[in-house]
Motif scaffolding. Structure first.
Motif, PDB file in Angstrom:
ATOM      1  N   ASP A 163      -4.359   5.898 -13.924  1.00  0.00           N
ATOM      2  CA  ASP A 163      -2.974   5.853 -14.412  1.00  0.00           C
ATOM      3  C   ASP A 163      -2.870   6.407 -15.831  1.00  0.00           C
ATOM      4  OD1 ASP A 163      -1.964   4.822 -12.095  1.00  0.00           O
ATOM      5  OD2 ASP A 163      -1.779   2.759 -12.817  1.00  0.00           O
TER       6      ASP A 163
ATOM      7  N   ASP B 180       2.347   7.101  -7.059  1.00  0.00           N
ATOM      8  CA  ASP B 180       1.644   8.332  -7.443  1.00  0.00           C
ATOM      9  C   ASP B 180       2.555   9.551  -7.318  1.00  0.00           C
ATOM     10  OD1 ASP B 180      -0.706   7.060  -8.068  1.00  0.00           O
ATOM     11  OD2 ASP B 180      -1.755   7.586  -6.223  1.00  0.00           O
TER      12      ASP B 180
ATOM     13  N   ALA C 236      -0.066  -6.970  -8.307  1.00  0.00           N
ATOM     14  CA  ALA C 236       0.108  -7.399  -9.692  1.00  0.00           C
ATOM     15  C   ALA C 236      -0.468  -6.395 -10.679  1.00  0.00           C
ATOM     16  CB  ALA C 236      -0.534  -8.762  -9.907  1.00  0.00           C
ATOM     17  N   HIS C 237      -1.284  -5.437 -10.184  1.00  0.00           N
ATOM     18  CA  HIS C 237      -2.027  -4.555 -11.087  1.00  0.00           C
ATOM     19  C   HIS C 237      -1.579  -3.105 -11.055  1.00  0.00           C
ATOM     20  CE1 HIS C 237      -4.720  -7.847 -12.004  1.00  0.00           C
ATOM     21  NE2 HIS C 237      -4.728  -8.126 -10.720  1.00  0.00           N
ATOM     22  N   LEU C 238      -0.481  -2.813 -10.351  1.00  0.00           N
ATOM     23  CA  LEU C 238       0.058  -1.460 -10.428  1.00  0.00           C
ATOM     24  C   LEU C 238       0.769  -1.331 -11.783  1.00  0.00           C
ATOM     25  CD1 LEU C 238       1.470  -0.844  -6.825  1.00  0.00           C
ATOM     26  CD2 LEU C 238      -0.730  -0.158  -7.792  1.00  0.00           C
ATOM     27  N   ARG C 239       1.127  -0.094 -12.133  1.00  0.00           N
ATOM     28  CA  ARG C 239       1.785   0.142 -13.418  1.00  0.00           C
ATOM     29  C   ARG C 239       3.110   0.804 -13.140  1.00  0.00           C
ATOM     30  NH1 ARG C 239       0.215  -0.179 -18.638  1.00  0.00           N
ATOM     31  NH2 ARG C 239      -1.617  -1.191 -17.801  1.00  0.00           N
TER      32      ARG C 239
ATOM     33  N   ARG D  49     -11.700  -1.153  -9.772  1.00  0.00           N
ATOM     34  CA  ARG D  49     -10.419  -1.598 -10.346  1.00  0.00           C
ATOM     35  C   ARG D  49     -10.223  -0.959 -11.714  1.00  0.00           C
ATOM     36  NH1 ARG D  49      -9.577  -7.924  -9.860  1.00  0.00           N
ATOM     37  NH2 ARG D  49      -7.529  -7.199 -10.524  1.00  0.00           N
TER      38      ARG D  49
ATOM     39  N   GLN E 267      -0.117  -8.030  -1.949  1.00  0.00           N
ATOM     40  CA  GLN E 267      -1.538  -7.855  -1.657  1.00  0.00           C
ATOM     41  C   GLN E 267      -2.395  -8.003  -2.908  1.00  0.00           C
ATOM     42  OE1 GLN E 267      -2.422  -4.764   1.103  1.00  0.00           O
ATOM     43  NE2 GLN E 267      -4.589  -5.301   1.100  1.00  0.00           N
ATOM     44  N   GLU E 268      -3.408  -8.877  -2.796  1.00  0.00           N
ATOM     45  CA  GLU E 268      -4.411  -9.111  -3.847  1.00  0.00           C
ATOM     46  C   GLU E 268      -4.970  -7.796  -4.356  1.00  0.00           C
ATOM     47  OE1 GLU E 268      -5.822 -11.663  -5.292  1.00  0.00           O
ATOM     48  OE2 GLU E 268      -4.922 -13.304  -4.153  1.00  0.00           O
ATOM     49  N   VAL E 269      -5.264  -7.739  -5.601  1.00  0.00           N
ATOM     50  CA  VAL E 269      -5.940  -6.614  -6.248  1.00  0.00           C
ATOM     51  C   VAL E 269      -5.008  -5.413  -6.416  1.00  0.00           C
ATOM     52  CG1 VAL E 269      -8.037  -5.141  -6.283  1.00  0.00           C
ATOM     53  CG2 VAL E 269      -8.122  -7.359  -5.187  1.00  0.00           C
ATOM     54  N   ILE E 270      -3.903  -5.386  -5.661  1.00  0.00           N
ATOM     55  CA  ILE E 270      -2.982  -4.254  -5.815  1.00  0.00           C
ATOM     56  C   ILE E 270      -1.709  -4.668  -6.558  1.00  0.00           C
ATOM     57  CG2 ILE E 270      -1.478  -2.641  -4.591  1.00  0.00           C
ATOM     58  CD1 ILE E 270      -3.491  -2.277  -2.492  1.00  0.00           C
TER      59      ILE E 270
ATOM     60  N   GLN F 229      -7.750  -3.344 -13.628  1.00  0.00           N
ATOM     61  CA  GLN F 229      -6.911  -2.167 -13.830  1.00  0.00           C
ATOM     62  C   GLN F 229      -6.402  -2.061 -15.267  1.00  0.00           C
ATOM     63  OE1 GLN F 229      -6.833  -4.102 -11.050  1.00  0.00           O
ATOM     64  NE2 GLN F 229      -6.148  -2.943  -9.268  1.00  0.00           N
ATOM     65  N   GLU F 230      -5.981  -3.185 -15.807  1.00  0.00           N
ATOM     66  CA  GLU F 230      -5.426  -3.204 -17.160  1.00  0.00           C
ATOM     67  C   GLU F 230      -6.499  -2.769 -18.171  1.00  0.00           C
ATOM     68  OE1 GLU F 230      -5.006  -5.369 -14.788  1.00  0.00           O
ATOM     69  OE2 GLU F 230      -2.839  -5.562 -14.533  1.00  0.00           O
TER      70      GLU F 230
ATOM     71  N   MET G   6       2.237   1.737  -3.383  1.00  0.00           N
ATOM     72  CA  MET G   6       1.215   2.258  -4.294  1.00  0.00           C
ATOM     73  C   MET G   6       1.121   3.784  -4.196  1.00  0.00           C
ATOM     74  SD  MET G   6      -2.818   1.095  -4.457  1.00  0.00           S
ATOM     75  CE  MET G   6      -4.096   2.240  -5.021  1.00  0.00           C
TER      76      MET G   6
ATOM     77  N   ARG H 291       0.846  -1.194   0.000  1.00  0.00           N
ATOM     78  CA  ARG H 291       0.000   0.000   0.000  1.00  0.00           C
ATOM     79  C   ARG H 291       0.883   1.246   0.000  1.00  0.00           C
ATOM     80  NH1 ARG H 291      -4.704  -0.360   4.370  1.00  0.00           N
ATOM     81  NH2 ARG H 291      -5.256   1.489   3.156  1.00  0.00           N
TER      82      ARG H 291
END
Lengths: 335, 335
Positions: free
Chosen positions: B251, A251, A277-280, B244, A272-275, B220-221, A247, A244
């Motif tokens: 982003d 930003d 693997a899905h950050l950019r 999501r 953490q799930e949902v976060i 997210q993607e 994340m 977190r």
């Protein structure tokens, strides 16, 4: 039971002995087979409660969780505990207390009244816990926590190895000046991860520089606010206390036009799930072994895994490398 | 029980009658009080299983969940169901199937063998479900799902009202050209939220423009990839199918130097833990009533809330306004 006996051509006493798995009962293989077939055909469901009274103890394992509703972490502990319990013919009785002491007392009472085989007492984040007195009326294992007074068996994540692993994800990419943003909140994770960070540096021959370690509140807002101090340190990489925090830092870095991992490599903690693997870009991190904590808790409770009476067992936090640590950066620098 | 009887100066039969709440037993108020005090003092725990056999049915309610481990959604359903069950003297037996049919059969068998009062059958996202045959051996309520064949009582979120509420969050800020990024994946949420979007526009006298609605994979993607198409529409605001998707869109918008909500107001759906409140800016969204779904499921099962045999009960999805919808934008435009 009458119908099963009639269909199989045996007495109800025989059916009862087979269902209740009576030791020493002399029943032929053929009769056993016929009874099983009749049970399948008739859809007969033995009364589990009556069986419990016959056997003197139930096939229940209790699991007390302090925060099922607010994080997916408790869910993974439950999942691991349930899979392992079922494997051994046990059913999990789950009670969610949301940290409320009265709910906790009620939950443990309920479990004791149901003659559980034992209780897993779990917390959603790794911490010291006061063991409720009633827990000591049965077998118990602490999961993701340990007792204040050092008694009782506990299964916890290996924070120190996790901190070492997180730092190594950055060292492997060629980084040498690595910051660590630790949490402001006291926790075994805070001390353990710092120790691991220092160990990883030492193992690579890098002197520990206390100026590169500072603290932030471990959420997105804390990570966002940490950017200014981080950028003044002249580092190429940062290990964040949790995902977190990472994340929020993403930003703040982007707002300044900085690229991850080119301008700053980032590693988190928790997976953490949902976060994560899905950050950019997707966040390199270290996973907390919640599923395994639950499963190991059941194995220790049932005596399948040996554990000394007051043992604290530490489970590994595996590396979960993704792009934010700067994969290939070391190669690019070398070329 | 012997000790309790001795301490209270009554017979064990009297203790048994009090514990088992036998109707018609003539026991004086004074004896009852002495027995209760003795139970408290001695820490006597009645055997819940023996009580169940006496009463013929247990104080268990079963809850089958298909994905405890991977989202916090199931956790909130469990939390709501447990709070409500406890309120009425029931205990929740939770089984997690992770969508595996064999695990599901085992879970339901286990619950029937434990003589549950009934079963809540829940899914982590709102969908049609095939009701397992074994469920029909007991009372059941579908939670967050409904049966393919229209039978059975079901409690689900009101997707249509939710879509209307989400769109209204943007209309209230003065937006008139509002895009809707729907999901590519078929679900009641996909049809319901679109209907709600259209209803909200119609109620404000805005003609529906199908060109402003398009689809993306709801993560997210998918949201990140949707930016190009969105920006070609000439809209000032967008309602995203879920949080999501909105997170990924954030982003993509930032990468193009666009500010939220000034250049594009954004509303999500789900009020997903760990995400919605912690995006920058915090995400305006609509909450899924998971806690209430679980609680209402128990009330319907126990007959506390009336429901026709095949009723589908829809619970409201409340507005959760935050900064991303452009609070105050309408005022600024007016001035």
């Amino acid at each position: 039971m009458r119908d099963v006996a009639d269909a199989a051509g045996v007495s109800t006493a025989t059916v009862s002995m087979i269902i209740n798995d009576k030791k020493g009962a002399r029943i032929g293989a053929d009769a056993r087979r016929r009874v099983r077939e009749a049970i399948d055909e008739l859809g007969y469901r033995p009364n589990a409660l009556a069986q419990t009274l016959v056997h003197g103890s139930s096939r229940f394992i209790g699991l007390v969780a302090d925060a099922i509703a607010t994080t997916p972490f408790a869910g993974q502990i439950i999942h691991g505990a349930q899979d392992e319990a079922w494997k051994h013919g046990f059913v999990l009785l789950v009670a969610n207390t949301e940290g409320n002491e009265e709910a906790e007392r009620d939950a443990i009472s309920m479990m004791l009244e149901h003659k559980v085989r034992g209780i897993l007492y779990s917390t959603w984040f790794h911490r010291a816990a006061e063991v409720p007195e009633a827990l000591r009326e049965t077998d118990f294992v602490l999961v993701n926590c340990f007792s204040n007074d050092g008694t009782g068996r506990a299964i916890v994540p290996d924070e120190r190895q996790g901190g070492r692993t997180a730092t190594e994800l950055l060292l492997q990419q060629g980084h040498r000046r690595i910051a660590f943003i630790n949490a402001t909140t006291p926790a075994p994770a805070r001390t353990g991860r710092l120790l691991g960070y220092r160990e990883a540096l030492a193992a690579t021959g890098i002197a520990f520089d206390p100026a590169l370690v500072f603290e932030a509140y471990p959420d997105q807002e804390g990570g966002y606010g940490a950017a200014e101090q981080l950028l003044g340190l002249g580092v190429t990489a940062v290990f964040c206390y949790n995902d977190r925090l990472a994340m929020g830092l993403y930003d703040a870095l982007r707002q300044r036009g900085l690229a991850i991992p080119e301008d700053m490599a980032v590693v988190g903690f928790d997976n953490q799930e949902v976060i994560a693997a899905h950050l950019r870009p997707p966040l390199s991190t270290v996973a907390l072994p919640h599923y395994e904590l639950g499963a190991a808790g059941v194995r220790v409770l049932l005596g399948i895994d040996a554990a000394a009476p007051d043992a604290v067992i530490r489970l590994a936090c595996p590396a979960t490398p993704r792009e934010s640590a700067g994969e290939g950066l070391a190669d690019r620098r070398a070329s």
